[in-house]
Design an enzyme around this catalytic site. Structure first.
Site, PDB file in Angstrom:
ATOM      1  N   SER A   1       2.040  20.755 -35.130  1.00 26.09           N
ATOM      2  CA  SER A   1       2.871  19.641 -34.700  1.00 26.09           C
ATOM      3  C   SER A   1       2.078  18.341 -34.620  1.00 26.09           C
ATOM      4  O   SER A   1       2.662  17.283 -34.438  1.00 26.09           O
ATOM      5  CB  SER A   1       3.489  19.944 -33.325  1.00 26.09           C
ATOM      6  OG  SER A   1       2.482  20.145 -32.361  1.00 26.09           O
TER       7      SER A   1
ATOM      8  N   HIS B   1       6.453  21.876 -40.241  1.00 25.86           N
ATOM      9  CA  HIS B   1       6.616  21.771 -38.799  1.00 25.86           C
ATOM     10  C   HIS B   1       8.064  21.986 -38.387  1.00 25.86           C
ATOM     11  O   HIS B   1       8.915  21.127 -38.588  1.00 25.86           O
ATOM     12  CB  HIS B   1       6.118  20.394 -38.320  1.00 25.86           C
ATOM     13  CG  HIS B   1       6.247  20.203 -36.854  1.00 25.86           C
ATOM     14  ND1 HIS B   1       6.448  18.972 -36.299  1.00 25.86           N
ATOM     15  CD2 HIS B   1       6.209  21.081 -35.821  1.00 25.86           C
ATOM     16  CE1 HIS B   1       6.542  19.098 -34.982  1.00 25.86           C
ATOM     17  NE2 HIS B   1       6.394  20.365 -34.679  1.00 25.86           N
TER      18      HIS B   1
ATOM     19  N   GLU C   1       9.642  19.079 -40.687  1.00 23.64           N
ATOM     20  CA  GLU C   1       8.775  18.116 -41.355  1.00 23.64           C
ATOM     21  C   GLU C   1       7.939  18.871 -42.382  1.00 23.64           C
ATOM     22  O   GLU C   1       7.282  19.860 -42.054  1.00 23.64           O
ATOM     23  CB  GLU C   1       7.842  17.431 -40.354  1.00 23.64           C
ATOM     24  CG  GLU C   1       8.543  16.473 -39.431  1.00 23.64           C
ATOM     25  CD  GLU C   1       7.639  15.930 -38.339  1.00 23.64           C
ATOM     26  OE1 GLU C   1       7.783  14.741 -38.017  1.00 23.64           O
ATOM     27  OE2 GLU C   1       6.809  16.692 -37.801  1.00 23.64           O
TER      28      GLU C   1
ATOM     29  N   ASN D   1       6.834  13.569 -33.704  1.00 24.90           N
ATOM     30  CA  ASN D   1       5.968  13.548 -32.525  1.00 24.90           C
ATOM     31  C   ASN D   1       5.327  12.184 -32.302  1.00 24.90           C
ATOM     32  O   ASN D   1       4.957  11.855 -31.181  1.00 24.90           O
ATOM     33  CB  ASN D   1       4.917  14.646 -32.596  1.00 24.90           C
ATOM     34  CG  ASN D   1       5.506  15.980 -32.211  1.00 24.90           C
ATOM     35  OD1 ASN D   1       6.526  16.049 -31.542  1.00 24.90           O
ATOM     36  ND2 ASN D   1       4.880  17.048 -32.639  1.00 24.90           N
TER      37      ASN D   1
END
Length: 193
Positions: free
Chosen positions: A52, A73, A85, A123
């Site tokens: 992540s 991800h 992702e 993130n």
């Protein structure tokens, strides 16, 4: 489920076309898993890491086949969250990225392609959101009021519930990575160590 098998050795990876690693956010562990997997896997096996926040470029540097290393991800809870992702490092081939992108589609997910960088897309956005929530708390806010304000604004949950759902261990790993890579605007409000 009929295609799922278990084992206690890496021999099961010898005929895989693609491996998805989902270890905790520790680069040393991910590098070891990558090396161990590539020792037994087919030469053209794609290695997808579910990181992540860790650098895909750094992970690729530990690979004997960096063109086959890609980020994939998933978001928690995986069975509910559609976004994935697909992260390309400097060495990731277009073919490798396309394979993982298609796998995400086949799984019913919504893939988004991005380059390696601190926090990737989601993130990076969430990091500043969660850090600011922590700063509000330190400055005298309370968890329930902050979460309620965000829910009333229209988001599905507040930042503190999100931290709880994601896990403080993950927040504790990702926050310092974002801070180191993107500067003081990402400084975590709390030290989770």
């Amino acid at each position: 489920m009929a295609r799922v098998s278990g084992g206690t050795s890496l021999d099961g990876f010898s005929d895989c076309d693609l491996v998805i690693e989902a270890a905790v956010e520790r680069m040393d562990l991910k590098k070891r898993i990558l090396k161990d997997t590539q020792e037994v896997a087919k030469p053209d096996c794609v290695f997808a890491t579910n990181t992540s926040s860790l650098s895909l470029n750094e992970l690729q540097a530990a690979s004997s086949r960096p063109d086959l290393v890609v980020g994939m991800h998933f978001f928690n809870p995986v069975h509910k969250m559609p976004l994935v992702e697909v992260i390309k490092g400097k060495e990731t081939s277009d073919s490798t990225a396309a394979t993982v992108y298609q796998l995400a589609l086949d799984l019913g997910k919504t893939p988004v392609l991005c380059r390696d960088g601190p926090g990737f897309i989601v993130n990076r956005i969430l990091g500043i959101y969660m850090a600011e929530a922590g700063h509000l708390l330190i400055q005298g806010g309370d968890i329930a009021s902050i979460d309620k304000a965000i829910v009333d604004f229209g988001l599905p949950m507040g930042p503190f519930r999100l931290m709880d759902e994601v896990g403080l261990d993950i927040a504790g790993h990702v926050g310092p990575i974002l801070h180191a890579g993107l500067g003081d605007r990402f400084k975590p409000a709390f030290d989770f160590s």
